[in-house]
Scaffold this active site. Structure first.
Site, PDB file in Angstrom:
ATOM      1  N   HIS A  59       0.800  -1.223   0.000  1.00  0.00           N
ATOM      2  CA  HIS A  59       0.000   0.000   0.000  1.00  0.00           C
ATOM      3  C   HIS A  59       0.834   1.274   0.000  1.00  0.00           C
ATOM      4  CE1 HIS A  59      -3.364   2.435  -0.429  1.00  0.00           C
ATOM      5  NE2 HIS A  59      -2.825   3.219   0.463  1.00  0.00           N
ATOM      6  N   TYR A 110       1.788   5.346  -2.502  1.00  0.00           N
ATOM      7  CA  TYR A 110       2.130   6.741  -2.159  1.00  0.00           C
ATOM      8  C   TYR A 110       3.556   7.062  -2.551  1.00  0.00           C
ATOM      9  CZ  TYR A 110      -2.373   6.596  -0.108  1.00  0.00           C
ATOM     10  OH  TYR A 110      -3.717   6.443   0.030  1.00  0.00           O
ATOM     11  N   HIS A 124      -9.487   1.336 -11.225  1.00  0.00           N
ATOM     12  CA  HIS A 124      -9.045   2.312 -10.218  1.00  0.00           C
ATOM     13  C   HIS A 124      -7.559   2.634 -10.397  1.00  0.00           C
ATOM     14  CE1 HIS A 124      -8.051   3.992  -6.260  1.00  0.00           C
ATOM     15  NE2 HIS A 124      -7.227   2.978  -6.045  1.00  0.00           N
ATOM     16  N   PHE A 125      -6.738   1.585 -10.548  1.00  0.00           N
ATOM     17  CA  PHE A 125      -5.316   1.928 -10.521  1.00  0.00           C
ATOM     18  C   PHE A 125      -4.784   2.434 -11.856  1.00  0.00           C
ATOM     19  CE2 PHE A 125      -4.507  -2.881 -10.522  1.00  0.00           C
ATOM     20  CZ  PHE A 125      -3.864  -2.957 -11.745  1.00  0.00           C
ATOM     21  N   HIS A 126      -5.580   2.314 -12.918  1.00  0.00           N
ATOM     22  CA  HIS A 126      -5.125   2.995 -14.129  1.00  0.00           C
ATOM     23  C   HIS A 126      -5.424   4.494 -14.061  1.00  0.00           C
ATOM     24  CE1 HIS A 126      -4.355  -0.992 -15.745  1.00  0.00           C
ATOM     25  NE2 HIS A 126      -3.616  -0.382 -16.648  1.00  0.00           N
ATOM     26  N   ARG A 174     -10.881  -9.656 -12.144  1.00  0.00           N
ATOM     27  CA  ARG A 174      -9.649  -9.094 -12.684  1.00  0.00           C
ATOM     28  C   ARG A 174      -8.702 -10.236 -13.025  1.00  0.00           C
ATOM     29  NH1 ARG A 174      -6.112  -6.634  -7.607  1.00  0.00           N
ATOM     30  NH2 ARG A 174      -4.598  -6.309  -9.274  1.00  0.00           N
ATOM     31  N   ARG A 175      -7.618  -9.937 -13.728  1.00  0.00           N
ATOM     32  CA  ARG A 175      -6.572 -10.900 -14.045  1.00  0.00           C
ATOM     33  C   ARG A 175      -7.137 -12.162 -14.695  1.00  0.00           C
ATOM     34  NH1 ARG A 175      -3.089 -10.247  -8.424  1.00  0.00           N
ATOM     35  NH2 ARG A 175      -1.722  -8.684  -9.311  1.00  0.00           N
TER      36      ARG A 175
HETATM   37 FE1  HAS Z   1      -5.757   2.621  -4.408  1.00  0.00          FE
HETATM   38  C1  HAS Z   1      -6.263  -0.786  -4.701  1.00  0.00           C
HETATM   39  C2  HAS Z   1      -7.904   2.736  -1.741  1.00  0.00           C
HETATM   40  C3  HAS Z   1      -5.127   5.986  -3.998  1.00  0.00           C
HETATM   41  C4  HAS Z   1      -3.106   2.365  -6.570  1.00  0.00           C
HETATM   42  N1  HAS Z   1      -4.880   1.104  -5.456  1.00  0.00           N
HETATM   43  C5  HAS Z   1      -5.252  -0.230  -5.453  1.00  0.00           C
HETATM   44  C6  HAS Z   1      -4.387  -0.969  -6.324  1.00  0.00           C
HETATM   45  C7  HAS Z   1      -3.463  -0.077  -6.825  1.00  0.00           C
HETATM   46  C8  HAS Z   1      -3.798   1.214  -6.274  1.00  0.00           C
HETATM   47  C9  HAS Z   1      -2.299  -0.386  -7.754  1.00  0.00           C
HETATM   48  O1  HAS Z   1      -9.118   0.753   0.227  1.00  0.00           O
HETATM   49  C10 HAS Z   1      -4.496  -2.454  -6.655  1.00  0.00           C
HETATM   50  C11 HAS Z   1      -3.534  -3.297  -5.899  1.00  0.00           C
HETATM   51  C12 HAS Z   1      -3.672  -4.731  -6.351  1.00  0.00           C
HETATM   52  O2  HAS Z   1      -3.022  -5.111  -7.331  1.00  0.00           O
HETATM   53  O3  HAS Z   1      -4.479  -5.456  -5.745  1.00  0.00           O
HETATM   54  N2  HAS Z   1      -6.445   4.099  -3.151  1.00  0.00           N
HETATM   55  C13 HAS Z   1      -7.342   3.933  -2.158  1.00  0.00           C
HETATM   56  C14 HAS Z   1      -7.618   5.226  -1.521  1.00  0.00           C
HETATM   57  C15 HAS Z   1      -6.835   6.146  -2.171  1.00  0.00           C
HETATM   58  C16 HAS Z   1      -6.084   5.420  -3.174  1.00  0.00           C
HETATM   59  C17 HAS Z   1      -8.551   5.507  -0.396  1.00  0.00           C
HETATM   60  N3  HAS Z   1      -4.401   3.931  -5.152  1.00  0.00           N
HETATM   61  C18 HAS Z   1      -4.296   5.256  -4.823  1.00  0.00           C
HETATM   62  C19 HAS Z   1      -3.162   5.826  -5.510  1.00  0.00           C
HETATM   63  C20 HAS Z   1      -2.584   4.802  -6.226  1.00  0.00           C
HETATM   64  C21 HAS Z   1      -3.391   3.619  -5.988  1.00  0.00           C
HETATM   65  C22 HAS Z   1      -2.732   7.255  -5.374  1.00  0.00           C
HETATM   66  C23 HAS Z   1      -1.404   4.795  -7.100  1.00  0.00           C
HETATM   67  C24 HAS Z   1      -0.639   5.809  -7.338  1.00  0.00           C
HETATM   68  N4  HAS Z   1      -6.880   1.253  -3.435  1.00  0.00           N
HETATM   69  C25 HAS Z   1      -7.640   1.489  -2.329  1.00  0.00           C
HETATM   70  C26 HAS Z   1      -8.163   0.213  -1.826  1.00  0.00           C
HETATM   71  C27 HAS Z   1      -7.702  -0.789  -2.661  1.00  0.00           C
HETATM   72  C28 HAS Z   1      -6.896  -0.112  -3.660  1.00  0.00           C
HETATM   73  C29 HAS Z   1      -9.011   0.001  -0.641  1.00  0.00           C
HETATM   74  C30 HAS Z   1      -7.969  -2.301  -2.547  1.00  0.00           C
HETATM   75  C31 HAS Z   1      -9.077  -2.706  -3.434  1.00  0.00           C
HETATM   76  C32 HAS Z   1      -9.245  -4.201  -3.437  1.00  0.00           C
HETATM   77  O4  HAS Z   1     -10.208  -4.669  -2.840  1.00  0.00           O
HETATM   78  O5  HAS Z   1      -8.414  -4.916  -4.021  1.00  0.00           O
HETATM   79  C33 HAS Z   1      -6.761   7.616  -1.802  1.00  0.00           C
HETATM   80  O6  HAS Z   1      -5.502   7.907  -1.279  1.00  0.00           O
HETATM   81  C34 HAS Z   1      -7.111   8.520  -2.953  1.00  0.00           C
HETATM   82  C35 HAS Z   1      -7.107   9.966  -2.542  1.00  0.00           C
HETATM   83  C36 HAS Z   1      -7.252  10.858  -3.741  1.00  0.00           C
HETATM   84  C37 HAS Z   1      -7.976  11.965  -3.795  1.00  0.00           C
HETATM   85  C38 HAS Z   1      -8.009  12.791  -5.048  1.00  0.00           C
HETATM   86  C39 HAS Z   1      -7.348  14.136  -4.826  1.00  0.00           C
HETATM   87  C40 HAS Z   1      -7.265  14.908  -6.085  1.00  0.00           C
HETATM   88  C41 HAS Z   1      -6.229  15.715  -6.401  1.00  0.00           C
HETATM   89  C42 HAS Z   1      -6.229  16.455  -7.711  1.00  0.00           C
HETATM   90  C43 HAS Z   1      -7.069  17.706  -7.609  1.00  0.00           C
HETATM   91  C44 HAS Z   1      -6.933  18.567  -8.810  1.00  0.00           C
HETATM   92  C45 HAS Z   1      -7.844  18.653  -9.784  1.00  0.00           C
HETATM   93  C46 HAS Z   1      -7.530  19.491 -10.979  1.00  0.00           C
HETATM   94  C47 HAS Z   1      -9.139  17.904  -9.733  1.00  0.00           C
HETATM   95  C48 HAS Z   1      -8.759  12.443  -2.656  1.00  0.00           C
HETATM   96  C49 HAS Z   1      -5.072  15.922  -5.484  1.00  0.00           C
HETATM   97  C50 HAS Z   1      -8.511  20.618 -11.136  1.00  0.00           C
HETATM   98  C51 HAS Z   1      -8.152  21.324 -12.380  1.00  0.00           C
HETATM   99  C52 HAS Z   1      -8.393  22.617 -12.619  1.00  0.00           C
HETATM  100  C53 HAS Z   1      -7.977  23.210 -13.899  1.00  0.00           C
HETATM  101  C54 HAS Z   1      -9.058  23.485 -11.671  1.00  0.00           C
END
Ligand code: HAS
Length: 543
Positions: free
Chosen positions: A220, A224, A371-373, A434-435
């Site tokens: 996990h 980050y 999600h992860f793409h 998946r997979r």
């Molecule tokens: Fe995830 C599964 C929960 C973030 C990657 N995640 C995965 C897997 C990967 C992955 C690779 O709780 C699969 C692993 C596997 O092979 O089994 N993930 C989260 C949560 C977050 C999260 C709560 N994941 C990421 C990030 C990854 C990533 C970052 C890679 C870099 N994830 C999970 C969970 C699983 C999971 C479970 C397990 C699922 C299962 O059952 O297998 C959070 O940290 C996300 C927080 C993000 C935000 C978005 C903030 C937005 C920003 C941009 C704002 C700017 C904008 C632009 C909109 C709150 C900072 C505006 C533009 C203008 C011009 C104004």
């Protein structure tokens, strides 16, 4: 910047881009297969024996190698440029880089021979030859050694500049490196203590649950480790590229401390459905997963406010009209902002994944790669591509080949990924695992309701492939360019120059808190698993 460091960073970028290229070749194959067009049989002639071999190469090269090698090079660059000081002992960084390359070559052999098709998570009891794991160990140790070199440099700079606040990008880079050093202890102990003796035949069986738990201890925070370098750029460079200043540097530093504190103690959210782990531990990890959402929300607020500051300085007006005044024609900027936009959707999906009960609906379905793409495949990868659009001219002194092509590339990645991940999320909700090769099953499930989403997956995958080809053309043609330029790294200044509060500049409480959180979240889990260790699973080769 210093010529020796430029060479070092350039070598990292070369390996990273080659890994991205080779790994990405398999993406369209998988997407087309999901759409019902299985090209794998035709690939046997070139040595690709199965879908699983392709999927493993895709995951290892893109998710592990492209990211880690790019990050090591980029953080080195960001640190030395903002400290204004060369690396204290550059040979240490070269040793780290060398170990990563040697590890990669060793691991590549069984991968290419279809002996290590264990997917990027290499869950036992799937078993690869011992030297595959040795290659992984060397790769991780190499990244540690490079990290030590960076840490030493920052420590020496702090000694040379007593009383001064470490520049933001160096500070954020070193937190990312420290996070990596701490969290990889899980994977290191999994491989060294459990997997290597087992794959060498020194012990007959392995404890599957303990291995998985140690894997996710690293797995996990790994996400980050991928994300934070993008945040280094979003906070440290994007405000400048937008023509403004960083809205709140203290808040940015606070976010990074929060990531150090909260990234590791929540790996069980990947194991909600695993037996043998207590409900209480899973619940604690679920709560902490919601906590780590918070620094990303702070980031969204701070980065958008900084971009607004830049847009208004460029003459932007109105509640949302200022968005038009952003430098959308600059590919480096556009790529990263497009990455942010898709990340907002990936983050929303993350909240769904994190929910203890809703996770049951999506776990192990195509939703998860959807999600992860959006996260590692876009927030991270498209940001890194955007960074390369200024970094390559900066390192080589050669002008970017074509801004127009680079802009097309970024928009195609954005559009392709939006289509691809919509299909993957949807089909996951419909129950597609998946997979798994889905093409054969499309017409047999849900009266054909898989048809449209799998079509989206195929179309999105092909658009992504076109985008990648343009990206590579951009890299190669820039390297071949004869047009000279002088480009500097965009370094954002803070909007307010108030002195940094001491609590944001002091490592000790944050490090102590990080260790404390890990002990609380993982101590009882590991004591229970080690206390009831059952090393009884033999190795399997199912491919
Ligand atoms: Fe995830 C599964 C929960 C973030 C990657 N995640 C995965 C897997 C990967 C992955 C690779 O709780 C699969 C692993 C596997 O092979 O089994 N993930 C989260 C949560 C977050 C999260 C709560 N994941 C990421 C990030 C990854 C990533 C970052 C890679 C870099 N994830 C999970 C969970 C699983 C999971 C479970 C397990 C699922 C299962 O059952 O297998 C959070 O940290 C996300 C927080 C993000 C935000 C978005 C903030 C937005 C920003 C941009 C704002 C700017 C904008 C632009 C909109 C709150 C900072 C505006 C533009 C203008 C011009 C104004």
């Amino acid at each position: 910047m210093f010529a020796a460091e430029k060479k070092l960073v350039g070598a990292h970028m070369l390996v990273a881009i080659v890994a991205l290229t080779l790994g990405s070749l398999f993406g369209p194959l998988q997407a087309l297969e999901h759409m019902g067009l299985n090209l794998y049989p035709t690939l046997k002639a070139v040595g690709v024996q199965s879908y699983y071999q392709g999927l493993t190469l895709h995951g290892v090269l893109n998710a592990l190698v492209w990211t880690t090698v790019f990050i090591t090079g980029f953080l080195t660059l960001a640190t030395v440029r903002t400290l204004g000081r060369p690396i204290v002992k550059i040979w240490i960084s070269w040793v780290g880089f060398g170990l990563m390359v040697v590890g990669l070559v060793i691991a590549a052999i069984p991968l290419l021979l279809n002996q290590a098709s264990v997917l990027y998570t290499f869950y036992p009891p799937l078993q690869a030859p011992w030297y595959y794991y040795l290659g992984l160990v060397l790769f991780v140790v190499g990244s540690w050694v490079s990290g030590w070199s960076l840490i030493i440099t920052v420590v020496v700079w702090r000694r040379e500049n007593k009383g001064q606040t470490t520049p933001f990008m160096a500070f954020a880079s070193v937190i990312t490196v420290v996070l990596w050093q701490i969290c990889t202890l899980g994977i290191a102990s999994e491989i060294l203590v459990l997997i290597l003796p087992w794959s060498l035949g020194l012990v007959q069986g392995i404890d599957v649950q303990l291995s998985r738990t140690l894997f996710w201890f690293t797995g996990h925070p790994l996400v980050y480790f991928w994300l934070l370098p993008a945040y280094v750029s979003w906070y440290g460079m994007i405000p400048k590229q937008a023509g403004g200043k960083l809205f709140s540097e203290p808040l940015a530093r606070f976010s990074f401390w929060m990531f150090l504190l909260l990234s590791t103690p929540l790996g069980l959210h990947h194991q909600y459905v695993d037996p043998g782990l207590t409900e209480g531990a899973k619940f604690l990890h679920a709560v902490l997963t919601y906590a780590v959402f918070f620094p990303s929300m702070l980031t969204a607020f701070n980065v958008i406010a900084s971009m607004e500051n830049g847009a208004r300085a460029r003459g932007g007006k109105g509640l949302v009209g200022w968005i038009r005044a952003l430098p959308w024609k600059e590919p480096s900027f556009a790529a990263q902002v497009l990455a942010m936009i898709l990340f907002a959707f990936g983050g929303a999906g993350g909240v769904i994944n994190a929910s203890y009960n809703i996770n049951l609906v999506i776990h192990n379905t195509a939703w998860v790669p959807g999600h992860f793409h959006l996260t590692v495949g876009t927030a991270v990868t498209l940001s890194f591509m955007g960074i390369l659009y200024w970094m390559l001219p900066y390192l080589t002194g050669k002008a970017l080949w074509s801004k127009k092509a680079a802009l097309w590339q970024a928009w195609l990645w954005f559009g392709g990924m939006a289509i691809f991940s919509t299909g993957m999320h949807r089909i996951g909700l419909l129950g597609a695992p998946r997979r798994t090769m889905l093409g054969v099953a499309i017409d047999n499930y849900g009266s054909g309701e898989w048809r449209i989403p799998t079509l989206l997956v195929g179309i999105g995958g092909m658009i992504l492939f076109v985008s990648l080809v343009i990206f590579l053309a951009e890299m190669v043609m820039t390297l071949r360019s004869k047009v000279k330029v002088e480009v500097d790294m965009p370094i954002a200044e803070p909007l307010h120059n108030d002195p940094m509060p001491n609590w944001l500049n002091n490592w000790k409480p944050w490090l102590a808190g990080t260790v404390g959180m890990i002990v609380v979240a993982y101590g009882p889990v590991l004591i229970q698993l080690i206390g009831s260790i059952a090393s009884n699973a033999p190795g399997f080769q199912l491919w």
